[in-house]
Scaffold this motif. Sequence first.
Motif, PDB file in Angstrom:
ATOM      1  N   GLU A 170     -22.379 -49.378 -13.668  1.00 57.40           N
ATOM      2  CA  GLU A 170     -22.420 -48.088 -12.971  1.00 57.40           C
ATOM      3  C   GLU A 170     -23.746 -47.836 -12.275  1.00 57.40           C
ATOM      4  N   GLU A 171     -24.803 -48.521 -12.716  1.00 52.07           N
ATOM      5  CA  GLU A 171     -26.127 -48.271 -12.154  1.00 52.07           C
ATOM      6  C   GLU A 171     -26.463 -49.177 -10.976  1.00 52.07           C
ATOM      7  N   ILE A 172     -25.605 -50.163 -10.701  1.00 52.16           N
ATOM      8  CA  ILE A 172     -25.841 -51.031  -9.551  1.00 52.16           C
ATOM      9  C   ILE A 172     -25.733 -50.205  -8.267  1.00 52.16           C
ATOM     10  N   ARG A 173     -26.660 -50.407  -7.362  1.00 50.36           N
ATOM     11  CA  ARG A 173     -26.650 -49.723  -6.077  1.00 50.36           C
ATOM     12  C   ARG A 173     -26.492 -50.743  -4.960  1.00 50.36           C
ATOM     13  N   ILE A 174     -25.502 -50.517  -4.122  1.00 46.85           N
ATOM     14  CA  ILE A 174     -25.152 -51.456  -3.070  1.00 46.85           C
ATOM     15  C   ILE A 174     -25.823 -51.057  -1.758  1.00 46.85           C
ATOM     16  N   PRO A 175     -26.369 -52.032  -1.011  1.00 45.69           N
ATOM     17  CA  PRO A 175     -26.970 -51.707   0.291  1.00 45.69           C
ATOM     18  C   PRO A 175     -25.952 -51.064   1.219  1.00 45.69           C
ATOM     19  N   GLU A 176     -26.389 -50.055   1.953  1.00 40.13           N
ATOM     20  CA  GLU A 176     -25.496 -49.334   2.852  1.00 40.13           C
ATOM     21  C   GLU A 176     -25.611 -49.833   4.290  1.00 40.13           C
ATOM     22  N   GLY A 177     -25.772 -51.123   4.450  1.00 43.25           N
ATOM     23  CA  GLY A 177     -25.838 -51.681   5.791  1.00 43.25           C
ATOM     24  C   GLY A 177     -24.490 -51.603   6.492  1.00 43.25           C
ATOM     25  N   THR A 178     -24.518 -51.430   7.798  1.00 39.08           N
ATOM     26  CA  THR A 178     -23.279 -51.367   8.572  1.00 39.08           C
ATOM     27  C   THR A 178     -23.008 -52.724   9.215  1.00 39.08           C
ATOM     28  N   ALA A 179     -21.765 -52.943   9.566  1.00 38.11           N
ATOM     29  CA  ALA A 179     -21.376 -54.197  10.203  1.00 38.11           C
ATOM     30  C   ALA A 179     -21.926 -54.260  11.619  1.00 38.11           C
ATOM     31  N   THR A 180     -22.237 -55.460  12.054  1.00 36.82           N
ATOM     32  CA  THR A 180     -22.645 -55.681  13.444  1.00 36.82           C
ATOM     33  C   THR A 180     -21.411 -55.993  14.265  1.00 36.82           C
ATOM     34  N   LEU A 181     -21.181 -55.220  15.322  1.00 43.03           N
ATOM     35  CA  LEU A 181     -20.037 -55.414  16.201  1.00 43.03           C
ATOM     36  C   LEU A 181     -20.537 -55.936  17.542  1.00 43.03           C
ATOM     37  N   GLN A 182     -19.858 -56.960  18.058  1.00 38.67           N
ATOM     38  CA  GLN A 182     -20.204 -57.502  19.374  1.00 38.67           C
ATOM     39  C   GLN A 182     -18.932 -57.678  20.198  1.00 38.67           C
ATOM     40  N   PRO A 183     -18.838 -57.012  21.324  1.00 40.10           N
ATOM     41  CA  PRO A 183     -19.835 -56.135  21.960  1.00 40.10           C
ATOM     42  C   PRO A 183     -20.222 -54.958  21.042  1.00 40.10           C
ATOM     43  N   ALA A 184     -21.289 -54.270  21.415  1.00 43.70           N
ATOM     44  CA  ALA A 184     -21.762 -53.140  20.624  1.00 43.70           C
ATOM     45  C   ALA A 184     -20.678 -52.079  20.524  1.00 43.70           C
ATOM     46  N   ASP A 185     -20.732 -51.284  19.432  1.00 38.87           N
ATOM     47  CA  ASP A 185     -19.633 -50.363  19.144  1.00 38.87           C
ATOM     48  C   ASP A 185     -19.457 -49.255  20.175  1.00 38.87           C
ATOM     49  N   ASP A 186     -20.361 -49.130  21.148  1.00 34.66           N
ATOM     50  CA  ASP A 186     -20.159 -48.155  22.224  1.00 34.66           C
ATOM     51  C   ASP A 186     -19.740 -48.846  23.526  1.00 34.66           C
ATOM     52  N   ARG A 187     -19.438 -50.157  23.426  1.00 31.91           N
ATOM     53  CA  ARG A 187     -19.049 -50.900  24.619  1.00 31.91           C
ATOM     54  C   ARG A 187     -17.751 -51.676  24.400  1.00 31.91           C
ATOM     55  N   LEU A 188     -16.992 -51.285  23.379  1.00 33.26           N
ATOM     56  CA  LEU A 188     -15.750 -51.979  23.100  1.00 33.26           C
ATOM     57  C   LEU A 188     -14.696 -51.588  24.122  1.00 33.26           C
ATOM     58  N   VAL A 189     -13.887 -52.565  24.478  1.00 29.98           N
ATOM     59  CA  VAL A 189     -12.839 -52.302  25.458  1.00 29.98           C
ATOM     60  C   VAL A 189     -11.517 -52.847  24.941  1.00 29.98           C
TER      61      VAL A 189
END
Length: 325
Positions: A170-189
Amino acid sequence: MLPGIAYAEGWGDKGAHGDSKEQGDLAGDTASASVEVEVTTSGSAEGGGSGRLTPVGNWSPPACWYAPKWTAEEAAQTRLDGMVDLSPQHDADNAESMKDKYIDGDHGAFNVEKNDKGYWWGAYKNPARLNDSASMECTEMPFWVDNGDEPPADIENVITPEILAQLAYEEIRIPEGTATLQPADDRLVVNLPTWVSLDDATFHPVSATASVDALGISATTTARPVGVRIDPGTDDAVTHPDSGQCPLGDGGIGQKRPAGAEGTPPCGVTYLRSSEATGPYPFQATVTWEVSWTGTNHPVPTDLPSGTFGTPQDVTVKEVQSVVR
């Protein structure tokens, strides 16, 4: 801190309970022989994270347990007055029985003559399950255990390395890193494959260690990332592979898009409809972590239930208009 169960007989912890320590310290408020959990990380990556694992399946660490809680002198100093004051609440036989056990014992009140030779054990509640009725199931009155002796065999949920391993989970803490999206997540089509990857510099093994200093026992629980499940956030999408499950590979999970690469990514998603009408899609990459533990007299890693953790991120998918002349 882990508050002890409050007993009507005067053995409950007095005063306000302190807040949990930043490092995940678990202890009884009045316990000198505390149960301590320290969050650590392995490897050269920076620190751990702040997310908790969600166990796979219907599993959870114990809601309560018994462990050393008071020395004899502590029990005598902090419990005697409360017991005498509260004893009229009980019938005469019960009050006399308590007096015989705790005050008129062979070694004086609360075994004070054996102060350095053992501990009074008491109940602890799991702070993550305080509203769970199971946390009230540890109803044994405090009992004395000499140093080196085993607690009574008929009492369940006495602290062991295995229980410590479950508490450390219960005390383990997981990194809250986000996935890398390519193209960038504001340029997806629409209809353009999106490559998804998670860097192993962020998603590295993390661990937590729990110990009872008075007993000289400890356990370390370690979580290792093994794969990721992609949820595009909409049914109007196709995952790669079709299952949406991406295994752990060299350098992390998935693969960054090489320059000029075309075709289907080893881990990714292709959106089939623009998000302009609905707003951003709640994309999420949920990482699965395999969990195991080692501990006192238990050097071989033993599995605990796997856990999952994911951080959602909004993605905007646009539709590219083509002009035919």
